[in-house]
Every structure is written in C-alpha cells, then in structure tokens.
Design a protein around this motif. Sequence first.
Motif, PDB file in Angstrom:
ATOM      1  N   TYR A   1       6.486  13.204  -6.793  1.00 26.64           N
ATOM      2  CA  TYR A   1       6.096  13.456  -5.404  1.00 26.64           C
ATOM      3  C   TYR A   1       7.306  13.497  -4.469  1.00 26.64           C
ATOM      4  O   TYR A   1       7.171  13.300  -3.276  1.00 26.64           O
TER       5      TYR A   1
ATOM      6  N   ARG B   1       0.800  -1.220   0.000  1.00 23.28           N
ATOM      7  CA  ARG B   1       0.000   0.000   0.000  1.00 23.28           C
ATOM      8  C   ARG B   1       0.834   1.272   0.000  1.00 23.28           C
ATOM      9  O   ARG B   1       0.277   2.357  -0.087  1.00 23.28           O
TER      10      ARG B   1
ATOM     11  N   CYS C   1      -2.162  16.299 -15.261  1.00 27.86           N
ATOM     12  CA  CYS C   1      -2.827  15.630 -14.128  1.00 27.86           C
ATOM     13  C   CYS C   1      -2.444  16.236 -12.780  1.00 27.86           C
ATOM     14  O   CYS C   1      -2.939  15.783 -11.737  1.00 27.86           O
TER      15      CYS C   1
ATOM     16  N   TYR D   1       2.448   4.430  -0.864  1.00 24.86           N
ATOM     17  CA  TYR D   1       2.236   5.426  -1.932  1.00 24.86           C
ATOM     18  C   TYR D   1       1.250   4.924  -2.991  1.00 24.86           C
ATOM     19  O   TYR D   1       1.386   5.215  -4.172  1.00 24.86           O
ATOM     20  N   TRP D   2       0.245   4.184  -2.556  1.00 20.82           N
ATOM     21  CA  TRP D   2      -0.708   3.582  -3.484  1.00 20.82           C
ATOM     22  C   TRP D   2      -1.392   4.625  -4.364  1.00 20.82           C
ATOM     23  O   TRP D   2      -1.462   4.466  -5.583  1.00 20.82           O
ATOM     24  N   LYS D   3      -1.923   5.686  -3.763  1.00 19.85           N
ATOM     25  CA  LYS D   3      -2.650   6.703  -4.537  1.00 19.85           C
ATOM     26  C   LYS D   3      -1.743   7.399  -5.539  1.00 19.85           C
ATOM     27  O   LYS D   3      -2.141   7.648  -6.677  1.00 19.85           O
ATOM     28  N   GLU D   4      -0.531   7.707  -5.118  1.00 20.63           N
ATOM     29  CA  GLU D   4       0.406   8.383  -6.005  1.00 20.63           C
ATOM     30  C   GLU D   4       0.780   7.493  -7.190  1.00 20.63           C
ATOM     31  O   GLU D   4       0.803   7.939  -8.343  1.00 20.63           O
ATOM     32  N   CYS D   5       1.074   6.220  -6.911  1.00 18.04           N
ATOM     33  CA  CYS D   5       1.420   5.279  -7.991  1.00 18.04           C
ATOM     34  C   CYS D   5       0.248   5.091  -8.945  1.00 18.04           C
ATOM     35  O   CYS D   5       0.441   5.011 -10.164  1.00 18.04           O
ATOM     36  N   TYR D   6      -0.948   5.030  -8.397  1.00 16.83           N
ATOM     37  CA  TYR D   6      -2.160   4.887  -9.211  1.00 16.83           C
ATOM     38  C   TYR D   6      -2.268   6.052 -10.201  1.00 16.83           C
ATOM     39  O   TYR D   6      -2.562   5.852 -11.383  1.00 16.83           O
ATOM     40  N   ARG D   7      -2.008   7.261  -9.745  1.00 20.95           N
ATOM     41  CA  ARG D   7      -2.089   8.447 -10.612  1.00 20.95           C
ATOM     42  C   ARG D   7      -1.000   8.431 -11.681  1.00 20.95           C
ATOM     43  O   ARG D   7      -1.255   8.775 -12.839  1.00 20.95           O
TER      44      ARG D   7
ATOM     45  N   LYS E   1       5.685  -2.261  -9.731  1.00 23.25           N
ATOM     46  CA  LYS E   1       5.966  -1.448  -8.550  1.00 23.25           C
ATOM     47  C   LYS E   1       7.043  -2.167  -7.770  1.00 23.25           C
ATOM     48  O   LYS E   1       6.926  -3.361  -7.501  1.00 23.25           O
TER      49      LYS E   1
END
Length: 132
Positions: free
Chosen positions: A78, A8, A48, A10-16, A125
């Motif tokens: 980031y 999990r 983005c 940096y999940w949101k950052e990697c997703y973006r 990842k």
Amino acid sequence: MLLQKKDRIYWKECYRIVGAAMTVHSILGCGFLEGVYQEALSIEMKKCGIPFEEQKELRINYNGITLQKHYVADFLCYDKIIVEIKATKNLAPEHHAQVMNYLKATNKNCGLLINFGESSLDFKKIIHGIIK
C-alpha cells in the motif's frame, strides 16, 4: 477493549496482509526457507488484490544527504506498510530492530514483522518503534 488511536493505524490494510500470510502458512506450514514464503506470499497478495512492491530498496537519509548504503525490505504494501518476513524458530530483538530501522530510514509509520517458522504464524505490528 478499545484500541488506542496508534493501534488503529492502517488496521484494515494490516488485517488483509496478515490474512494473506495466514493462508500461506496454513498451506505450507513451517519448515521452508524464507524465500519460499516470500514467493508464496507474493502470489497470495496478488490474488487478494493487495498492492505491493517486492524487495523494495529503502534509501537512508543522513542529515539531508541520501546515503549510498540502503536497506531492502521484503515488501512495501500500500506504499505505506513495510513488511519483513522471517522463517525462524523464534523472533529475536534484532528482527524487531530491523523493522524499526526501516521505519526510521523511510519515515513510514507502520511495519509488520511476520514469522513463518513456528507451528502457528507469528506476527508483530510495529508503529514508530512501538511493538503491538
């Protein structure tokens, strides 16, 4: 399936970031040189709102001394995620090793290895040398 804690990070950052790469791949497809994808991904990440540094020089510390030799990562996003892109038919073990070395050299926790060279975008990842 529950994600392990290490999955999990940096999940949101990697997703973006991967989402931006998918947009680039859906528009360009495969077959271009890596530099084309790098420039297009830079444009898409700006669009983005993903903060990044391109062609980021990564200094290497050896036993408390900063070496003159250094790595250059395609992107640092980031200020914590190293992104290395490829445009090759298949990812090879040396591509994974490259990102792992970047993580070791910088004490960063997370890297993304993204390959635009296949018919579908391929990405991995990498967390502290663990490939996901």
